[in-house]
Write a protein that holds these residues in place. Structure first.
Motif, mmCIF file in Angstrom:
data_model
loop_
_atom_site.group_PDB
_atom_site.id
_atom_site.type_symbol
_atom_site.label_atom_id
_atom_site.label_comp_id
_atom_site.label_asym_id
_atom_site.label_seq_id
_atom_site.Cartn_x
_atom_site.Cartn_y
_atom_site.Cartn_z
ATOM 1 N N LYS A 1 4.579 14.697 -8.462
ATOM 2 C CA LYS A 1 3.681 15.317 -9.436
ATOM 3 C C LYS A 1 2.483 15.961 -8.732
ATOM 4 O O LYS A 1 2.089 17.086 -9.049
ATOM 5 C CB LYS A 1 3.228 14.277 -10.454
ATOM 6 N N GLU A 2 1.909 15.242 -7.782
ATOM 7 C CA GLU A 2 0.751 15.762 -7.053
ATOM 8 C C GLU A 2 1.121 16.988 -6.216
ATOM 9 O O GLU A 2 0.291 17.866 -6.010
ATOM 10 C CB GLU A 2 0.153 14.670 -6.171
ATOM 11 N N LEU A 3 2.349 17.027 -5.726
ATOM 12 C CA LEU A 3 2.801 18.173 -4.918
ATOM 13 C C LEU A 3 3.401 19.277 -5.770
ATOM 14 O O LEU A 3 3.849 20.292 -5.249
ATOM 15 C CB LEU A 3 3.831 17.698 -3.878
ATOM 16 N N HIS A 4 3.435 19.040 -7.077
ATOM 17 C CA HIS A 4 3.994 20.014 -8.029
ATOM 18 C C HIS A 4 5.468 20.299 -7.747
ATOM 19 O O HIS A 4 5.909 21.440 -7.754
ATOM 20 C CB HIS A 4 3.189 21.320 -8.029
ATOM 21 N N LEU A 5 6.228 19.251 -7.480
ATOM 22 C CA LEU A 5 7.667 19.400 -7.223
ATOM 23 C C LEU A 5 8.469 19.200 -8.492
ATOM 24 O O LEU A 5 8.187 18.516 -9.355
ATOM 25 C CB LEU A 5 8.138 18.398 -6.166
ATOM 26 N N ARG B 1 0.849 -1.195 0.000
ATOM 27 C CA ARG B 1 0.000 0.000 0.000
ATOM 28 C C ARG B 1 0.889 1.252 0.000
ATOM 29 O O ARG B 1 1.016 1.942 1.012
ATOM 30 C CB ARG B 1 -0.920 0.001 1.215
ATOM 31 N N THR B 2 1.508 1.496 -1.148
ATOM 32 C CA THR B 2 2.404 2.638 -1.280
ATOM 33 C C THR B 2 2.068 3.425 -2.540
ATOM 34 O O THR B 2 1.347 2.939 -3.410
ATOM 35 C CB THR B 2 3.875 2.188 -1.355
ATOM 36 N N ILE B 3 2.604 4.637 -2.615
ATOM 37 C CA ILE B 3 2.441 5.494 -3.787
ATOM 38 C C ILE B 3 3.839 5.779 -4.324
ATOM 39 O O ILE B 3 4.722 6.191 -3.560
ATOM 40 C CB ILE B 3 1.735 6.816 -3.414
ATOM 41 N N PRO B 4 4.064 5.579 -5.615
ATOM 42 C CA PRO B 4 5.393 5.843 -6.179
ATOM 43 C C PRO B 4 5.804 7.311 -5.967
ATOM 44 O O PRO B 4 4.977 8.227 -6.050
ATOM 45 C CB PRO B 4 5.223 5.541 -7.673
ATOM 46 N N TRP B 5 7.087 7.529 -5.685
ATOM 47 C CA TRP B 5 7.610 8.861 -5.416
ATOM 48 C C TRP B 5 7.327 9.824 -6.563
ATOM 49 O O TRP B 5 6.994 10.986 -6.349
ATOM 50 C CB TRP B 5 9.104 8.781 -5.117
ATOM 51 N N GLU B 6 7.434 9.359 -7.792
ATOM 52 C CA GLU B 6 7.188 10.227 -8.948
ATOM 53 C C GLU B 6 5.749 10.763 -8.932
ATOM 54 O O GLU B 6 5.511 11.919 -9.255
ATOM 55 C CB GLU B 6 7.478 9.486 -10.262
ATOM 56 N N LYS B 7 4.808 9.921 -8.545
ATOM 57 C CA LYS B 7 3.407 10.352 -8.474
ATOM 58 C C LYS B 7 3.219 11.380 -7.359
ATOM 59 O O LYS B 7 2.518 12.376 -7.538
ATOM 60 C CB LYS B 7 2.496 9.145 -8.250
ATOM 61 N N VAL B 8 3.862 11.158 -6.231
ATOM 62 C CA VAL B 8 3.768 12.105 -5.107
ATOM 63 C C VAL B 8 4.335 13.452 -5.515
ATOM 64 O O VAL B 8 3.728 14.498 -5.275
ATOM 65 C CB VAL B 8 4.515 11.567 -3.851
#
Length: 89
Positions: free
Chosen positions: A85-89, A76-83
């Motif tokens: 993107k969602e945080l606009h980093l 139950r994890t979220i890939p760092w790239e997706k995080v």
């Protein structure tokens, strides 16, 4: 634990000990009359130990860490790239 030396040896090599322990993160046990007396360790190692003790003394934080570890184990994890993107980093 790393190296162990007598207090007499430590006194003779004090500045060298400080330099070695400070750069290697390898603690040195100093004995007095053949018995362990003190441990010389780097500031970084000391701070790490204190931080670990603080974390482990907080039941809520330990519970949260354990829950996170179960999530990782269960996938139950979220890939760092997706995080990012969602945080606009």
């Amino acid at each position: 634990m790393g190296k162990s030396i007598s207090a007499t040896q430590a006194r003779k090599q004090f500045f060298k000990l400080l330099e070695n322990v400070g750069t290697s993160d390898s603690p040195v046990r100093i004995t007095l009359e053949g018995h362990p007396s003190v441990v010389l360790l780097s500031e970084e190692e000391y701070e790490s130990l204190i931080e670990t003790l603080e974390i482990l003394s907080d039941p809520e934080l330990v519970k949260s860490i354990e829950e996170g570890m179960r999530d990782v184990k269960a996938g139950r994890t979220i890939p760092w790239e997706k995080v990012k993107k969602e945080l606009h980093l």
